[in-house]
Design a protein around this motif. Structure first.
Motif, PDB file in Angstrom:
ATOM      1  N   ASN A  55     108.080  41.516 166.441  1.00  0.00           N
ATOM      2  CA  ASN A  55     107.056  40.794 165.687  1.00  0.00           C
ATOM      3  C   ASN A  55     106.898  39.359 166.171  1.00  0.00           C
ATOM      4  O   ASN A  55     107.836  38.733 166.671  1.00  0.00           O
ATOM      5  N   HIS A  56     105.698  38.827 165.965  1.00  0.00           N
ATOM      6  CA  HIS A  56     105.357  37.468 166.386  1.00  0.00           C
ATOM      7  C   HIS A  56     106.203  36.428 165.645  1.00  0.00           C
ATOM      8  O   HIS A  56     106.657  36.660 164.525  1.00  0.00           O
ATOM      9  N   ALA A  57     106.372  35.276 166.291  1.00  0.00           N
ATOM     10  CA  ALA A  57     107.191  34.203 165.722  1.00  0.00           C
ATOM     11  C   ALA A  57     106.712  33.772 164.339  1.00  0.00           C
ATOM     12  O   ALA A  57     107.521  33.429 163.464  1.00  0.00           O
ATOM     13  N   SER A  58     105.412  33.792 164.103  1.00  0.00           N
ATOM     14  CA  SER A  58     104.897  33.375 162.796  1.00  0.00           C
ATOM     15  C   SER A  58     105.310  34.345 161.699  1.00  0.00           C
ATOM     16  O   SER A  58     105.537  33.938 160.545  1.00  0.00           O
ATOM     17  N   ILE A  59     105.407  35.641 162.030  1.00  0.00           N
ATOM     18  CA  ILE A  59     105.909  36.620 161.064  1.00  0.00           C
ATOM     19  C   ILE A  59     107.378  36.340 160.767  1.00  0.00           C
ATOM     20  O   ILE A  59     107.804  36.321 159.608  1.00  0.00           O
ATOM     21  N   ILE A  60     108.150  36.111 161.817  1.00  0.00           N
ATOM     22  CA  ILE A  60     109.581  35.836 161.651  1.00  0.00           C
ATOM     23  C   ILE A  60     109.786  34.611 160.772  1.00  0.00           C
ATOM     24  O   ILE A  60     110.590  34.624 159.829  1.00  0.00           O
TER      25      ILE A  60
END
Length: 400
Positions: free
Chosen positions: A135-140
Motif C-alpha cells: 500500500n501507498h505511504a499515505s495509506i500507511i
C-alpha cells in the motif's frame, strides 16, 4: 545551524543516502508538465508524470479555471465548516458521486489528506486494519494516525488476508475491522483483487476501503477499478485524487451519505485546512465531465501504455506484473538504477529512478508513465534510447 546534534544527523544522513544510491536529485521543470518538458535549456520526453490523460495542460480546463477566478477569486477564503464551502464545492462533490456511482462524496486538498482524514475518522485503538503489504505511504500513515492495530497481509494474497482476519476475530480484541488496499499499485501497475477481497469482507464483516488514485481515469473505461469489477455498492470507501488523471490537485472520498456526513464533522483535514481553490474545483469538474462524456483519452492512454510495454519487453526488459499503463523497468541494484536513469536523461528521456524506501531494497526500477498525450514518435524515440543505454550498460546483448 546552532545545534551540533542536528547538523551531525543531517550531514551523516545525507552522506549515507548519496553513497548508497538512495539520494533523489530534484530537477526544476520550466513551463508546463506535458509529454515534453524543459529542464534548464534542454527538452525531454517526459515519462515521469502522473498526468495520465494530458489534462494538466488541456485548454478546456484552463478556460474554466480562468472563469472561476473571475467569478469566485483565487482562494476559497476559509475552511469548509465556516464559510469556505462555495457553490463550486457542492457541484464538484455531486459530480464525483455520480462519477464513482455512490450516494455522496467529499473533497479534500490532496489525495494524501484523504487517507489522513478518512481512516482516522472511522478507526481507532479498539479496531484493527488489514493493509496490503504494498500500500501507498499515505495509506500507511493514515493507518498509523488512527492508532488502530495494523496487520499487513501479503501483497494481493487473499488467503493470507482471510487467515489473519479469522485470527483477529478469534482473539476477540477488536471492535471494528477494515481491509484497505490500493486499487492500482503505483510502483508495479498491478490491480488489486477486489472481487475476492469483497467476498472475504462480506463473510467476515470487514469495512472495505479502496484508494484508487492510480485507477480513476485509467481503469474501468476511466471510471476506476471499483467500476471495472462492478463493485460500487460493495466498497465502503472509494478514495481518489484529482491530481493524476484528472490533471489538477485535490482528492475525494466517495461512499454512502452517512459516511460523508460523518467525515464532514469528524475528519480533521476537512475541519482545519482551507478548502480547495475555485480554479482547481472548476478545472476538476470539467475534467470529470470530459471523462464521463468520452472514452477517447482513456483509450489513447491504454494504446500508448500497451505500445511502450510491448516495445520494452521485446528489448528484453523486466516490466513485472503491470496491468495498467504504469510500466516499471526493474533493474534491481540501487546505484545501477540511478545510473541508468541518468543515462536516459543524457539521451533526452526523463524517466526517474525509483529506489528504497519507495520500493524494497534490491528492486530499484525506472518507472515509466506513458500518457494519452504522447505520440507514437515520442514512444519510438524512447524505445530507441532504452535500446542504446541498455546495450551500453550490458543489459541488452548485441545481436550476433
Amino acid at each position: 545551524m546552532a545545534t551540533k546534534s542536528l547538523r551531525s544527523f543531517l550531514e551523516n544522513g545525507l552522506t549515507h543516502l548519496k553513497e548508497n544510491g538512495l539520494y533523489n536529485e530534484i530537477e526544476t521543470v520550466h513551463g508546463a508538465n506535458g509529454p515534453m518538458i524543459t529542464i534548464g535549456s534542454k527538452n525531454f520526453i517526459n515519462l515521469s508524470s502522473n498526468n495520465y490523460l494530458g489534462l494538466a495542460t488541456d485548454a478546456r480546463l484552463k478556460k474554466v479555471a480562468h472563469e472561476a477566478i473571475d467569478s469566485h477569486g483565487v482562494g476559497s477564503g476559509s475552511v469548509r465548516t465556516i464559510n469556505g464551502t462555495l457553490d463550486l464545492h457542492d457541484k464538484l462533490e455531486n459530480k464525483l458521486a455520480a462519477f464513482k456511482g455512490t450516494e455522496a462524496a467529499i473533497a479534500y486538498q490532496s489525495g494524501f489528506n484523504c487517507n489522513m482524514a478518512a481512516i482516522s475518522a472511522v478507526m481507532d485503538k479498539q479496531d484493527v486494519i488489514f493493509s496490503d503489504a504494498l500500500n501507498h505511504a499515505s495509506i500507511i500513515d493514515g493507518c498509523r494516525l488512527s492508532k488502530a492495530t495494523i496487520i499487513r497481509y501479503g501483497h494481493s494474497d487473499m488467503d493470507d488476508l482471510r487467515k489473519k482476519a479469522i485470527d483477529a476475530i478469534s482473539s476477540g480484541k477488536y471492535k471494528k475491522m477494515m481491509v484497505i488496499t490500493d486499487g492500482v499499485f503505483s510502483m508495479d501497475g498491478d490491480i488489486a483483487k477486489l472481487p475476492d477481497m469483497v467476498e472475504i469482507a462480506e463473510e467476515l464483516d470487514l469495512i472495505t476501503y479502496v484508494d484508487d488514485a492510480h485507477g480513476s481515469g485509467v481503469t474501468g473505461n476511466g471510471y476506476g477499478t471499483v467500476k471495472q469489477f462492478g463493485l460500487e455498492d460493495k466498497i465502503d470507501f472509494q478514495v481518489g485524487t484529482l491530481s493524476k488523471a484528472i490533471g489538477v490537485v485535490g482528492g475525494y472520498v466517495a461512499g454512502k451519505r452517512t459516511l460523508v456526513d460523518w467525515l464532514k464533522v469528524c475528519s480533521r483535514p476537512f475541519l482545519f485546512s482551507t478548502a480547495l481553490s475555485p480554479a482547481d474545483i472548476a478545472a476538476s469538474l470539467k475534467a470529470i465531465e470530459l471523462l464521463m462524456d468520452s472514452k477517447e483519452l482513456n483509450q489513447k492512454l491504454c494504446e500508448n501504455g500497451n505500445y511502450l510495454k510491448q516495445g520494452l519487453e521485446k528489448l528484453g526488459y523486466n516490466i513485472g506484473t503491470s496491468e495498467t499503463p504504469i510500466t516499471p523497468c526493474i533493474i534491481g541494484d540501487e546505484k545501477e538504477t540511478q545510473q541508468f536513469s541518468k543515462r536516459l536523461y543524457d539521451e533526452g528521456v526523463y524517466a526517474k529512478s525509483i529506489v528504497f524506501p519507495t520500493v524494497p531494497k534490491g528492486t530499484g526500477r525506472i518507472r515509466n508513465m506513458p500518457t494519452s498525450a504522447h505520440t507514437k514518435e515520442m514512444l519510438d524515440q524512447t524505445l530507441a534510447v532504452y535500446e542504446k543505454v541498455g546495450k551500453e550498460m550490458g543489459m541488452i546483448k548485441e545481436s550476433l
